[in-house]
Design an enzyme around this catalytic site. Sequence first.
Site, PDB file in Angstrom:
ATOM      1  CG  PHE A 151      35.625 -25.234 -19.815  1.00 27.40           C
ATOM      2  CD1 PHE A 151      34.108 -24.993 -19.600  1.00 27.40           C
ATOM      3  CD2 PHE A 151      34.705 -26.366 -20.706  1.00 27.40           C
ATOM      4  CE1 PHE A 151      32.960 -24.747 -19.502  1.00 27.40           C
ATOM      5  CE2 PHE A 151      33.411 -25.775 -21.578  1.00 27.40           C
ATOM      6  CZ  PHE A 151      32.231 -25.474 -19.983  1.00 27.40           C
ATOM      7  CB  CYS A 283      30.565 -34.330 -15.864  1.00 26.54           C
ATOM      8  SG  CYS A 283      31.248 -34.607 -14.413  1.00 26.54           S
TER       9      CYS A 283
HETATM   10  P1  NAD Z   1      36.831 -30.932 -24.351  1.00 27.65           P
HETATM   11  O1  NAD Z   1      36.701 -32.283 -24.695  1.00 27.65           O
HETATM   12  O2  NAD Z   1      36.769 -29.589 -25.372  1.00 27.65           O
HETATM   13  O3  NAD Z   1      38.745 -30.479 -23.733  1.00 27.65           O
HETATM   14  C1  NAD Z   1      39.016 -31.116 -22.409  1.00 27.65           C
HETATM   15  C2  NAD Z   1      40.295 -31.484 -22.525  1.00 27.65           C
HETATM   16  O4  NAD Z   1      40.874 -32.133 -24.333  1.00 27.65           O
HETATM   17  C3  NAD Z   1      41.563 -29.902 -22.983  1.00 27.65           C
HETATM   18  O5  NAD Z   1      42.730 -29.597 -22.131  1.00 27.65           O
HETATM   19  C4  NAD Z   1      42.114 -29.852 -24.978  1.00 27.65           C
HETATM   20  O6  NAD Z   1      42.601 -29.251 -24.921  1.00 27.65           O
HETATM   21  C5  NAD Z   1      41.777 -31.161 -25.256  1.00 27.65           C
HETATM   22  N1  NAD Z   1      41.400 -30.973 -25.893  1.00 27.65           N
HETATM   23  C6  NAD Z   1      40.302 -31.126 -26.544  1.00 27.65           C
HETATM   24  N2  NAD Z   1      40.387 -31.416 -28.032  1.00 27.65           N
HETATM   25  C7  NAD Z   1      41.139 -32.097 -28.255  1.00 27.65           C
HETATM   26  C8  NAD Z   1      41.560 -33.041 -29.460  1.00 27.65           C
HETATM   27  N3  NAD Z   1      41.326 -33.105 -30.484  1.00 27.65           N
HETATM   28  N4  NAD Z   1      42.642 -33.899 -29.587  1.00 27.65           N
HETATM   29  C9  NAD Z   1      43.604 -33.469 -28.108  1.00 27.65           C
HETATM   30  N5  NAD Z   1      43.075 -32.967 -27.090  1.00 27.65           N
HETATM   31  C10 NAD Z   1      41.984 -32.199 -26.937  1.00 27.65           C
HETATM   32  O7  NAD Z   1      36.731 -31.085 -22.848  1.00 27.65           O
HETATM   33  P2  NAD Z   1      35.723 -29.576 -21.904  1.00 27.65           P
HETATM   34  O8  NAD Z   1      34.314 -28.494 -23.456  1.00 27.65           O
HETATM   35  O9  NAD Z   1      37.470 -28.627 -21.928  1.00 27.65           O
HETATM   36  O10 NAD Z   1      35.405 -29.945 -20.728  1.00 27.65           O
HETATM   37  C11 NAD Z   1      33.344 -30.435 -20.848  1.00 27.65           C
HETATM   38  C12 NAD Z   1      33.345 -31.604 -21.143  1.00 27.65           C
HETATM   39  O11 NAD Z   1      33.991 -32.670 -20.102  1.00 27.65           O
HETATM   40  C13 NAD Z   1      31.954 -32.284 -21.593  1.00 27.65           C
HETATM   41  O12 NAD Z   1      31.696 -33.292 -22.121  1.00 27.65           O
HETATM   42  C14 NAD Z   1      31.756 -32.502 -20.391  1.00 27.65           C
HETATM   43  O13 NAD Z   1      30.962 -33.587 -19.971  1.00 27.65           O
HETATM   44  C15 NAD Z   1      33.556 -32.751 -19.360  1.00 27.65           C
HETATM   45  N6  NAD Z   1      33.039 -33.304 -18.013  1.00 27.65           N
HETATM   46  C16 NAD Z   1      33.187 -34.565 -18.131  1.00 27.65           C
HETATM   47  C17 NAD Z   1      33.609 -34.657 -16.339  1.00 27.65           C
HETATM   48  C18 NAD Z   1      33.261 -36.314 -15.923  1.00 27.65           C
HETATM   49  O14 NAD Z   1      33.357 -36.617 -14.788  1.00 27.65           O
HETATM   50  N7  NAD Z   1      33.463 -37.204 -16.475  1.00 27.65           N
HETATM   51  C19 NAD Z   1      33.693 -34.406 -15.798  1.00 27.65           C
HETATM   52  C20 NAD Z   1      33.962 -32.706 -15.543  1.00 27.65           C
HETATM   53  C21 NAD Z   1      33.476 -32.207 -17.204  1.00 27.65           C
END
Ligand code: NAD
Length: 490
Positions: A151, A283
């Site tokens: 998100f 992140c």
């Molecule tokens: P999230 O893991 O909740 O969701 C990411 C994606 O996975 C979404 O599209 C969601 O629909 C899907 N998803 C969620 N739960 C799932 C499940 N149980 N099974 C399969 N798919 C699922 O992450 P978020 O809250 O949207 O984003 C924030 C997180 O992303 C933070 O931990 C942040 O550090 C990380 N992030 C990392 C980077 C990087 O480059 N390492 C960059 C941006 C964000």
Amino acid sequence: MGATALKNYINGAWRASTATTYLDVMNPATTEILATVPLSPAAEVDQAVQAAAAAFVIWRRTPATDRIQPLFKLKTLLEEHLDDLARTITQECGKTLAESKGELRRAIENVEVACGIPILMQGYNSEDIARGIDESMIRQPLGVTAVIAPFNFPGMIPFWFLPYAIACGNTTILKPSERVPLTMQKVVHLLEQTGLPKGVINLVNGDKTVVDAILDHPLVRAVSFVGSTPVAKYVYSRAAANGKRAQCQGGAKNPVVILPDADIAMTTRIMADSAFGCAGQRCLAASIALTVGEARQPFTDAIAEVAQRRVVGYGLDEGVQMGPVINAQSQARIEGLIQKGADEGATVLVDGRQPNIARYEAGSFVRPTILQNVDPLGEIARTEIFGPVLSLMHLETIDEAIALINSGQYGNMACLFTNSGAAARKFRYEADAGNIGINIGVAAPMAFFPFSGWKDSFFGDLHGQGHQAVEFFTQTKVVVERWQDWTRQF
Ligand code: NAD
């Protein structure tokens, strides 16, 4: 009239989903419902994959020089629509308008780099590996690929992968975060105007059901994921179990070391932007400040003052420096973690809980927060807070700081503030993180460098962006050839 129900984009057409569940997409500052997003069923993923597989047959035969023409058009369209897209990001995600424009610039840079595919995708060759025999390596696209996004950067993160995937000759299914689906709807409307053949890019909205359908679909060859560590690990293992290649970027807990010889005024300004920019939902946000020796008191005093002064409000309003977090659950989670830090013995030096933001009382705000004397062995020192909370710790030497960093679970970013070249080199050499900043607060790689998370911040080997993205989205083929010249005697 109800909020607009978003559609999926499959085989070059916008289709209403057959989903039985739609979620509200809410502006986290104003609580206005902006749209509703379908939690699409697996069958719609299959339709998108079938369309992408059919499109691949023609797209992979399209010369690379022709495949990049829609990307040149996309760059222009993104620039022309930058203000509108930035407003949409701010409305659905909460960050300030300047931050939204900044992430779009980074998206455009990835389009620009991918326009170099005719040269980036080249292989290599050797003549006469044996007498009269030549060998060459060529790169070919994989087929159907998928991008699953988080998100916090609705406009940028899909672009770490998408332009490279299609420029290399693949076709793609994009699944944006169900919390911020509007930006990619608009981007796909722009893509429609670029002349990209139908089926090359498809958009399917949804949640875990869509992700699982992608991971289990036999025609999907590669998955690019960005999100939290538990989900990144899950996506990586399920993709691998199904024989797909995967690159999965996860969460982070980014430490920043401040040595006594650092310029405290500059360090404080940069650190405040790192910790509180995008409301800490980055992140690459600094989440732990490790002061060494005499840096402790001046940095603590300066950062506390800057944190208190930060202007918090609706990201579209003039002069606002920090917006809300993504939703009320996130606000409650962050406030709970601040309390947890206090329970573990930290002092809440600046407390941003329960702020009253005039005109946006119902919004999901947390003001900049500083926890002092955080226990390095406590839970709060290890947990990704993903909010505007900076934890302060103190150590006596850079060696202790590096040892603490290297004992952590994550390896997304580590930074050092110093005037010493020797200390900088030591840090660069020894710190276990894939993105290192020296007198930098957000060590975000440019589009022509890989986004190099390590440890539990990344599962896979080839990262997003630049050369590594090209390697990820292509498979190598080696050709060994003998062409006898019957007219000559050797
Ligand atoms: P999230 O893991 O909740 O969701 C990411 C994606 O996975 C979404 O599209 C969601 O629909 C899907 N998803 C969620 N739960 C799932 C499940 N149980 N099974 C399969 N798919 C699922 O992450 P978020 O809250 O949207 O984003 C924030 C997180 O992303 C933070 O931990 C942040 O550090 C990380 N992030 C990392 C980077 C990087 O480059 N390492 C960059 C941006 C964000």
